[in-house]
Scaffold this active site. Structure first.
Site, PDB file in Angstrom:
ATOM      1  N   CYS A  44      -0.766   3.871  -6.265  1.00 40.23           N
ATOM      2  CA  CYS A  44      -1.702   3.267  -5.317  1.00 40.23           C
ATOM      3  C   CYS A  44      -1.883   1.841  -5.816  1.00 40.23           C
ATOM      4  CB  CYS A  44      -3.040   4.014  -5.318  1.00 40.23           C
ATOM      5  SG  CYS A  44      -4.337   3.159  -4.384  1.00 40.23           S
ATOM      6  N   CYS A  66       0.866  -1.181   0.000  1.00 42.90           N
ATOM      7  CA  CYS A  66       0.000   0.000   0.000  1.00 42.90           C
ATOM      8  C   CYS A  66       0.899   1.227   0.000  1.00 42.90           C
ATOM      9  CB  CYS A  66      -0.861  -0.030   1.262  1.00 42.90           C
ATOM     10  SG  CYS A  66      -1.802   1.465   1.572  1.00 42.90           S
TER      11      CYS A  66
HETATM   12  N1  DGL Z   1      -4.032   0.628  -1.688  1.00 38.12           N
HETATM   13  C1  DGL Z   1      -3.666   1.806  -0.995  1.00 38.12           C
HETATM   14  C2  DGL Z   1      -2.508   2.536  -1.647  1.00 38.12           C
HETATM   15  O1  DGL Z   1      -1.709   1.951  -2.259  1.00 38.12           O
HETATM   16  C3  DGL Z   1      -4.653   2.811  -0.536  1.00 38.12           C
HETATM   17  C4  DGL Z   1      -6.089   2.751  -0.663  1.00 38.12           C
HETATM   18  C5  DGL Z   1      -6.742   3.491   0.482  1.00 38.12           C
HETATM   19  O2  DGL Z   1      -6.934   2.833   1.498  1.00 38.12           O
HETATM   20  O3  DGL Z   1      -7.012   4.687   0.367  1.00 38.12           O
HETATM   21  O4  DGL Z   1      -2.360   3.707  -1.534  1.00 38.12           O
END
Ligand code: DGL
Length: 266
Positions: free
Chosen positions: A191, A77
Site C-alpha cells: 500500500c 495506489c
Molecule cells: N494508497 C492506497 C494503496 O496503495 C490505498 C489506501 C486506501 O485508500 O485504502 O493501496
C-alpha cells in the site's frame, strides 16, 4: 517551451500515499512536470468493493486525462492498480503505470523463505496477488494480512496530527501469529501509504525484517517510458484533490517542502 515538454506526468492515489511514489519520481526525473491527484472524496479505497473502486478510478482518470492532457498516468495506489489497471489501460490512450506489490524483489531478498505482505482489505483479496505469488514468490511462503488502520495513521502523520500506533503493533502481532509468521524476514508494503510509516513499522517488526516497497521501481519504469522526451516545468507541481478543500488542511508543510503549490480542487 513546447506544450509537449510541459505535458505532465499524472500521479493518482486515494490520498497522500502516492507521495511516496512522487518522492522517488522527483529524484529520478528532476525536471518532470507532475500533477498529483488525491481522491480524498473517495478515501479509503481499501474498504470499498471492486466495482466501486473500478468505477471511481476509471471515471476520475478519464476526466483528469481530458483536463490535464498528461503524457503518462501512474496509479500510485496498490488497491486501485490491482483492481482497475486493466480497465484503465483499455480506456485511456496514454501509457498507464500501475503499482504492483514488490513480491518479486522480496523473493530475491528473503533468506528464511517467509515473506510477509501488508495491504488494504481490497488489495490482499485480489487474484492479482495470487498471480504474482504464483509467478514470482519462487517457492517462498507469502503470508498476507490486511492492515487498514495504517492508511488513517499515514494520513494523520503527514498532517502533523496525533495517531494511534497500536494498529501498527497489532498488524505485526497478527502476521507473526500466522503459521510460519515468526520466520518472516522480509515485509512487502503493498500500500503506497505504508512507507510513510516506515519508522513505526521498523520498530514494530524489529531490526531483522527488511521493509520493501515499489516506489523506486515505479519511478524507474516511468523514467524508462519517458526516456528521450523533452521535459520542462513552468510552475510548481500541482496537488489536486476531490472533495472539500478542507480535506487538505494540515498538509501545507508536507506539500511545500516537496515543492507543490497550494492544493486545488478538481
Ligand atoms: N494508497 C492506497 C494503496 O496503495 C490505498 C489506501 C486506501 O485508500 O485504502 O493501496
Amino acid at each position: 517551451m513546447s506544450a509537449q515538454a510541459l505535458s505532465p506526468i499524472l500521479l493518482f492515489d486515494s490520498g497522500v500515499g502516492g507521495l511516496t511514489v512522487y518522492d522517488a519520481l522527483r529524484a529520478a526525473l528532476p525536471d518532470a512536470p507532475i500533477i498529483y491527484a488525491a481522491d480524498f472524496a473517495g478515501l479509503p479505497y481499501g474498504t470499498k468493493s471492486e466495482a466501486e473502486v473500478a468505477a471511481r478510478v476509471a471515471g476520475l482518470l478519464g476526466r483528469m486525462s481530458e483536463r490535464f492532457a498528461p503524457r503518462l498516468a501512474c496509479i500510485a495506489c496498490n488497491t486501485a492498480s490491482t483492481i482497475a489497471l486493466g480497465m484503465v489501460r483499455e480506456v485511456l490512450e496514454i501509457p498507464i503505470v500501475g503499482t504492483v506489490p514488490a513480491i518479486k524483489p522480496a523473493a530475491g531478498l528473503t533468506r528464511s523463505g517467509a515473506i510477509g505482505l501488508i495491504g488494504t482489505q481490497a488489495t490482499v483479496r485480489q487474484a492479482y496477488i495470487d498471480d504474482l505469488e504464483a509467478r514470482f514468490a519462487n517457492g517462498n511462503r507469502l503470508l498476507r494480512i490486511a492492515a487498514p488502520g495504517l492508511v488513517r495513521c499515514a494520513e494523520a502523520k503527514l498532517r502533523g496530527k496525533p495517531y494511534d500506533t497500536s494498529a501498527i503493533a497489532e498488524a505485526a502481532e497478527r502476521l507473526r501469529a500466522m503459521p510460519g509468521g515468526d520466520e518472516i524476514d522480509t515485509l512487502v508494503l503493498a500500500c503506497t501509504h505504508f512507507p510513510l510509516l516506515a519508522e513505526e513499522l521498523a520498530a514494530a517488526f524489529g531490526p531483522d525484517v527488511a521493509l520493501i516497497d515499489g516506489a523506486k521501481g515505479i519511478a524507474a519504469r516511468i523514467a524508462e517510458l519517458t526516456q528521450g522526451q523533452a521535459m520542462a516545468k513552468d510552475r510548481a507541481d500541482r496537488f489536486v484533490i476531490t472533495g472539500p478543500i478542507e480535506a487538505a488542511h494540515g498538509l501545507e508543510q508536507a506539500l511545500s517542502s516537496r515543492g507543490f503549490g497550494v492544493p486545488e480542487l478538481f
